[in-house]
Write a protein that holds these residues in place. Sequence first.
Motif, mmCIF file in Angstrom:
data_model
loop_
_atom_site.group_PDB
_atom_site.id
_atom_site.type_symbol
_atom_site.label_atom_id
_atom_site.label_comp_id
_atom_site.label_asym_id
_atom_site.label_seq_id
_atom_site.Cartn_x
_atom_site.Cartn_y
_atom_site.Cartn_z
ATOM 1 N N UNK A 299 16.971 10.353 4.256
ATOM 2 C CA UNK A 299 16.502 9.904 5.581
ATOM 3 C C UNK A 299 15.416 10.762 6.284
ATOM 4 N N UNK A 300 15.392 12.115 5.668
ATOM 5 C CA UNK A 300 14.459 13.130 6.098
ATOM 6 C C UNK A 300 13.266 12.659 5.822
ATOM 7 N N UNK A 301 13.136 12.290 4.485
ATOM 8 C CA UNK A 301 11.717 11.958 3.906
ATOM 9 C C UNK A 301 11.308 10.653 4.337
ATOM 10 N N UNK A 302 12.188 9.778 4.628
ATOM 11 C CA UNK A 302 11.486 8.611 5.539
ATOM 12 C C UNK A 302 11.394 9.022 6.875
ATOM 13 N N UNK A 303 11.586 9.794 7.527
ATOM 14 C CA UNK A 303 11.001 10.397 8.850
ATOM 15 C C UNK A 303 9.543 10.818 8.714
ATOM 16 N N UNK A 304 9.935 11.792 7.543
ATOM 17 C CA UNK A 304 8.327 12.289 7.166
ATOM 18 C C UNK A 304 7.241 11.203 7.073
ATOM 19 N N UNK A 305 7.734 10.338 5.993
ATOM 20 C CA UNK A 305 6.696 9.406 5.849
ATOM 21 C C UNK A 305 6.163 8.383 7.032
ATOM 22 N N UNK A 306 7.292 8.194 7.917
ATOM 23 C CA UNK A 306 6.757 7.526 9.155
ATOM 24 C C UNK A 306 5.996 8.428 10.011
ATOM 25 N N UNK A 307 6.160 9.609 10.196
ATOM 26 C CA UNK A 307 5.464 10.105 11.089
ATOM 27 C C UNK A 307 3.773 10.641 10.247
ATOM 28 N N UNK A 308 3.979 10.820 9.025
ATOM 29 C CA UNK A 308 2.633 10.835 8.194
ATOM 30 C C UNK A 308 1.897 9.730 8.375
ATOM 31 N N UNK A 309 2.248 8.574 8.361
ATOM 32 C CA UNK A 309 1.772 7.254 8.322
ATOM 33 C C UNK A 309 0.949 7.032 10.097
ATOM 34 N N UNK A 310 1.984 7.566 10.860
ATOM 35 C CA UNK A 310 1.240 7.525 12.401
ATOM 36 C C UNK A 310 0.242 8.533 12.473
ATOM 37 N N UNK A 311 0.242 9.699 11.685
ATOM 38 C CA UNK A 311 -0.579 10.696 11.864
ATOM 39 C C UNK A 311 -0.669 11.729 13.014
ATOM 40 N N UNK A 312 -1.616 12.572 12.657
ATOM 41 C CA UNK A 312 -1.758 13.840 13.823
ATOM 42 C C UNK A 312 -0.307 14.536 13.878
ATOM 43 N N UNK A 313 -0.510 15.156 15.186
ATOM 44 C CA UNK A 313 0.579 16.032 15.678
ATOM 45 C C UNK A 313 1.940 15.352 15.686
ATOM 46 N N UNK A 314 2.201 14.120 15.456
ATOM 47 C CA UNK A 314 3.146 13.557 15.216
ATOM 48 C C UNK A 314 4.341 14.008 14.614
ATOM 49 N N UNK A 315 3.580 14.810 13.199
ATOM 50 C CA UNK A 315 4.383 15.118 12.366
ATOM 51 C C UNK A 315 5.416 16.036 12.960
ATOM 52 N N UNK A 316 4.798 17.125 13.747
ATOM 53 C CA UNK A 316 5.775 18.079 14.334
ATOM 54 C C UNK A 316 6.911 17.754 15.141
ATOM 55 N N UNK A 317 6.757 16.421 15.554
ATOM 56 C CA UNK A 317 7.804 15.963 16.450
ATOM 57 C C UNK A 317 8.946 15.077 15.677
ATOM 58 N N UNK A 318 8.959 15.279 14.381
ATOM 59 C CA UNK A 318 9.566 14.937 13.555
ATOM 60 C C UNK A 318 11.148 15.304 13.626
ATOM 61 N N UNK A 319 10.942 16.683 13.565
ATOM 62 C CA UNK A 319 12.359 17.524 13.757
ATOM 63 C C UNK A 319 12.174 18.495 14.733
ATOM 64 N N UNK A 320 12.914 19.151 15.607
ATOM 65 C CA UNK A 320 12.761 20.050 16.581
ATOM 66 C C UNK A 320 12.641 21.657 16.043
ATOM 67 N N UNK A 321 12.939 21.694 14.703
ATOM 68 C CA UNK A 321 13.021 23.119 14.207
ATOM 69 C C UNK A 321 12.056 23.333 13.107
ATOM 70 N N UNK A 322 11.140 22.721 13.056
ATOM 71 C CA UNK A 322 10.069 22.807 11.779
ATOM 72 C C UNK A 322 9.276 23.911 12.144
ATOM 73 N N UNK A 323 9.165 24.622 13.261
ATOM 74 C CA UNK A 323 8.303 25.756 13.492
ATOM 75 C C UNK A 323 9.062 26.875 13.706
#
Length: 155
Positions: free
Chosen positions: A82-106
């Motif tokens: 599921x995490x990979x699916x979420x990453x793929x979704x935000x990757x396809x949307x592009x930009x800084x959406x990637x960092x909105x996938x999970x709250x603890x990435x940073x």
Amino acid sequence: MIGTGSTGIQIIPEVAREAKHLFVFQRTASFTLPARNRPLDSRFTAEIKARYPEHRELARQTPSGGLRPITDRPAFSVPDGERQEIYEDVWQRGGLNFFASFGDLLTNEKANETAADFVHTKISQTVRDPRTADLLKPHGYPLGRAAHLSRYGLL
């Protein structure tokens, strides 16, 4: 081309389509995320402009200073697939959406590693030569931090 900073990353694929030979000099590989820029629909633009003061006020109240989606969902709160699916979704949307996938990435090194591994996979899928792909994969600093800042303890 000298450098693979943001400008180099944007120019290199375009030049490579036309050039017989392209030599790129890189000191440190950089993480990059696709922006997915596109022409804006006139209705969308009109809506943004009509609500501009409201958007600015909302942006002032967010930690990122923008209107990107924010979540507090931890990366390890979902199964790997599921995490990979979420990453793929935000990757396809592009930009800084990637960092909105999970709250603890940073803030969570292990969570960040899952995101970095995803980006490394994308690099391997994009760059045909495995040796070149490996050279283009950033190592030694987390996704979302500049290599030179991390190296000198500035981030």
